[in-house]
Enzyme design. Structure first.
Site, PDB file in Angstrom:
ATOM      1  N   ASP A 134       0.844  -1.162   0.226  1.00 57.41           N
ATOM      2  CA  ASP A 134       0.088  -0.046   0.172  1.00 57.41           C
ATOM      3  C   ASP A 134       1.135   1.217  -0.114  1.00 57.41           C
ATOM      4  O   ASP A 134       1.816   1.347   0.847  1.00 57.41           O
ATOM      5  CB  ASP A 134      -0.995  -0.196   1.285  1.00 57.41           C
ATOM      6  CG  ASP A 134      -2.088   1.165   1.073  1.00 57.41           C
ATOM      7  OD1 ASP A 134      -1.639   2.178   0.561  1.00 57.41           O
ATOM      8  OD2 ASP A 134      -3.214   0.643   1.663  1.00 57.41           O
ATOM      9  N   ASP A 170       4.280   0.118  -7.899  1.00 58.46           N
ATOM     10  CA  ASP A 170       3.878   1.114  -9.311  1.00 58.46           C
ATOM     11  C   ASP A 170       3.719   2.609  -8.931  1.00 58.46           C
ATOM     12  O   ASP A 170       2.845   3.120  -9.665  1.00 58.46           O
ATOM     13  CB  ASP A 170       2.784   0.291 -10.028  1.00 58.46           C
ATOM     14  CG  ASP A 170       1.381   0.299  -9.047  1.00 58.46           C
ATOM     15  OD1 ASP A 170       1.548   0.270  -7.796  1.00 58.46           O
ATOM     16  OD2 ASP A 170       0.330   0.121  -9.368  1.00 58.46           O
TER      17      ASP A 170
END
Length: 224
Positions: A134, A170
């Site tokens: 996260d 990402d």
């Protein structure tokens, strides 16, 4: 090691999503937990779980288990422990274990930061995988990112000599942050690498790439 009923809390690095499971996931947990799931709050001895394995690798946050199952199936001589807090993810990975007859993978439903610190012996792990954690993108949330100096301190203690940490993200901001935190940590060396051929391209990652997300892979090694 502290008694299991006296575990130190941690800043939660994850969000508890809805625990609504499919019927298949619930059935997998009922039928397969005893064989493949470790008991939370209990000591974990990797060498006893995988006495014939060349290495033991811990995945921090296995999500729905797609990459976990593919990697475990590809490396049958390596023992894997996947830590996840999301129960549907546990059920989904158990389904993949059954479908692919995977025997070198155990699951742990727990807070990874606490479980690794309290339940694993020192110098017992060859590598940690942390794929797409996260990003906690808001500035006020960054204290919740799992990559913190204190967490790296723990991993450094749990890794064997020349142990490794593999990370993929990402989020470019998180990638810059990861690079900075490791650069300031004395126990590790390494940095950005090309995506290793053993790390499969999952549906999650493919979706991000189609949205023009840049994926950054890191490999860090424990200094001798």
């Amino acid at each position: 090691m502290k008694p299991m009923n006296d575990r130190l809390p941690s800043i939660r690095s994850y969000t508890l999503r809805g625990n609504r499971m499919t019927t298949a996931q619930a059935e997998a947990i009922t039928k397969l937990s005893e064989r493949f799931c470790l008991i939370s709050d209990s000591p974990i001895t990797p060498i006893e779980l995988f006495p014939n394995s060349k290495e033991v690798i811990v995945e921090v946050g296995s999500g729905m288990g797609e990459a976990t199952a593919l990697i475990a199936a590809r490396f049958p001589d390596t023992g894997f422990i996947a830590i996840e807090v999301h129960k549907p993810g546990i059920g989904a990975l158990l389904i993949k274990i059954a479908e692919n007859s995977i025997s070198n993978l155990k699951l742990l439903e727990d807070d990874a930061t606490v479980a690794i610190r309290e339940s694993f012996p020192d110098r017992s792990i060859n590598a940690f995988h942390i794929f797409f954690p996260d990003p906690w993108s808001k500035v006020r949330q960054r204290k919740r990112r799992i990559i913190q100096t204190s967490f790296l301190d723990t991993l450094a203690i749990k890794l064997k000599t020349k142990g490794r940490i593999h990370i993929a993200t990402d989020w470019q901001d998180y990638a810059n942050y990861i690079k900075r935190v490791f650069l300031e940590h004395a126990a590790f060396e390494g940095g950005i690498v090309e995506r290793p051929d053993w790390r499969p391209l999952t549906k999650f990652e493919g979706k991000g790439l189609r949205k023009d997300h840049n994926v950054t892979d890191f490999t860090y090694t424990l200094k001798s």
